[in-house]
Design an enzyme around this catalytic site. Sequence first.
Site, short mmCIF file in Angstrom:
data_model
loop_
_atom_site.label_atom_id
_atom_site.label_comp_id
_atom_site.label_asym_id
_atom_site.label_seq_id
_atom_site.Cartn_x
_atom_site.Cartn_y
_atom_site.Cartn_z
CG HIS A 171 -1.99 1.00 1.22
ND1 HIS A 171 -1.85 2.26 0.69
CD2 HIS A 171 -3.29 0.95 1.66
CE1 HIS A 171 -2.97 2.93 0.79
NE2 HIS A 171 -3.87 2.15 1.38
N PRO A 172 1.00 1.96 -1.12
CG PRO A 172 0.59 3.03 -3.15
CD PRO A 172 0.24 1.80 -2.36
CE LYS A 173 -1.87 7.93 -3.24
NZ LYS A 173 -3.06 8.57 -3.86
N GLY A 175 -0.16 4.79 6.29
CA GLY A 175 0.52 5.56 7.32
C GLY A 175 0.89 6.94 6.82
CG ASP A 232 -4.15 -2.82 12.30
OD1 ASP A 232 -3.23 -3.65 12.10
OD2 ASP A 232 -4.25 -2.16 13.35
N GLY A 233 -6.11 -1.73 8.30
CA GLY A 233 -7.18 -1.65 7.31
C GLY A 233 -6.81 -2.33 6.01
CG PHE A 235 -4.08 -8.02 7.71
CD1 PHE A 235 -3.23 -8.95 7.14
CD2 PHE A 235 -5.01 -8.47 8.65
CE1 PHE A 235 -3.27 -10.29 7.49
CE2 PHE A 235 -5.06 -9.80 9.01
CZ PHE A 235 -4.19 -10.72 8.43
CB SER A 323 -2.37 5.12 11.43
OG SER A 323 -2.42 5.72 10.15
#
Length: 603
Positions: A171-173, A175, A232-233, A235, A323
């Site tokens: 996921h590049p974006k 955090g 977490d989202g 995943f 995050s």
Amino acid sequence: MERNGDRFEGDKSHPAVPISGETPAVNMTFFLDQVGEVVLTLNSDGLSWNPIKSIHNEPEESSCLGIKLDSKSESAIKFSDVYAVEFIDWGLVHESILANAGRCLSHRTSEMYRFTVHGVHRSNSRPSVWAPSVYTFGHKDLNACQIWVNRISASLNTEKGRPKSLLVFVHPKSGKGNGCRTWEAVAPIFFHAKVKTKVIVTQRAGHAFDVMSTITNRELNSYDGVVAVGGDGFFNEILNGLLSLRLKAPYPPAPLDFMHNSGNDGCAKVHDANETVAEPSDHSEASSPLLPGTEDNCGNTDKGPEFSLPNERFRLGIIPSGSTDAIVMCTTGTRDPITSALHIVLGKRVCLDIVQVVRWKLASTSKDEPYVRYAASFAGYGFYGDVITESEKYRWMGPKRYDYAGTTVFLRHSSYEAEIAYIETKSEGVHSASEKSVQNSRKRALWGLPKRSERTACRANCSVCNTKAMQPMPAQNLQDSRWVRSKGRFLSIGAAVISCRNERAPDGLVADAHLSDGLLDLILIRDCPRPLYLWHLMQLARRGGHPLDFEFVEHHKTPAFVFTSSGNQESVWNVDGEVLQAHQLSAQVFRGLISLFATGPEV
């Protein structure tokens, strides 16, 4: 024997006398980079080495100007902690030597053939944090190095469960937008371990879900696991893509008066509406989730070869870049990407409960088809749902948006009318019988006094989770279970699958929650004055705090629950960081449904 002015002793491998029943040990003299000449020994468990100077009773520690020097503290490594061995051809090896006059440590270099052993180093002060360690051994004889590389490789090949091929989503974006940089930092570990990786950098929301839900079982079975580089989202998106069409299970159990539509797939039942305080569950053992060969209409059967769930070989992995990274914190003990990568290449494994959340109604008057989501960490309503909704307005703030949104929602102090029914477990029965003791415990916490006893937190090799952890059905026999109701105005309703440890809540929402015990921790926060709720939140933020020991807090361990909103004002559900609007839903736990590349947090 001397070669090119360098002294070598025992250039040939010598088998040591074996202990009965063990593989004979083999040893040989090498140069260890930054140490000097050592006798390297290979046995069935791993490698060990002793400096030549210690063999001749010379001190291993030296001093210079009164300062003790120790060139290399480790002297052994187990094969279970080694993830690669590589021959790296001719080059320099640095030797630590003592100057005769000053007895000070100095270095000299020699050129020779070399091979490196890549392993894991654990910190004594922070045992959950793992770091790569590299040991470079040198010898003038090319054949000697190649023989030892082959021997070590053969030993590593006997280590079970190590992945050979992985599907990686980045996921590049996630955090602070560090997803790609995080993967670049850990990718060399997979390269050295000779793990093939197919890397997909997601281009949009839902990209990973679409790939996982449409990938054929034949291709999925060609991988040893799927790794998420994100939070977490992210995943949760991959998890739902994996399970959406592959998990064949009936809907969660419900009280007799819980009315919902079963849809057209025959995976749920319709119940009559009659209010009772406590009643037997209608959910029998014959309809327990995940029984092989049952509920054939509950999923897409046009996926090629079967992909079994639970699947001991196939594991999911997370390299944290989000995050909060609560799942990684609970399964490795730290949110360090390097540590997570090492867990993956070493093939570590821990079972994890998964909760199935089924929305029956979007609004009180709507007629909706059942909508299923799965969660690995948490589902929350009220405060938790309002925070995730509010934070979406401030995504430009990065992770700081959760602090701002949390403060805004706290000041708003909204409460919601709802009714929750949950299955009573044996521990709940004991809890009710000893209410006086519980009241006393809550009063002690309210006045800031320590609790008299503490429950056991989940750790690596947890005895609770290791007990029948691969049985993917609720931990309790639900046939004779009773439903207990709780109705009123709530500030928040939370269902924790794991403890949900994170930097804002160092002990998590529930300190004694387990990774794979087949139980949810249902936390009901009733409406209360704002200062008391602040006190509760402050206890959450404290290490060793007691956030559950208040009069307005209910805590129940249960394998299943149902929820119905009963007021005009409604919140939304926060399911692993994703928003789910629901007027009515039900949930159940599947024990040990998936396996993660992790061990559980170290003590």
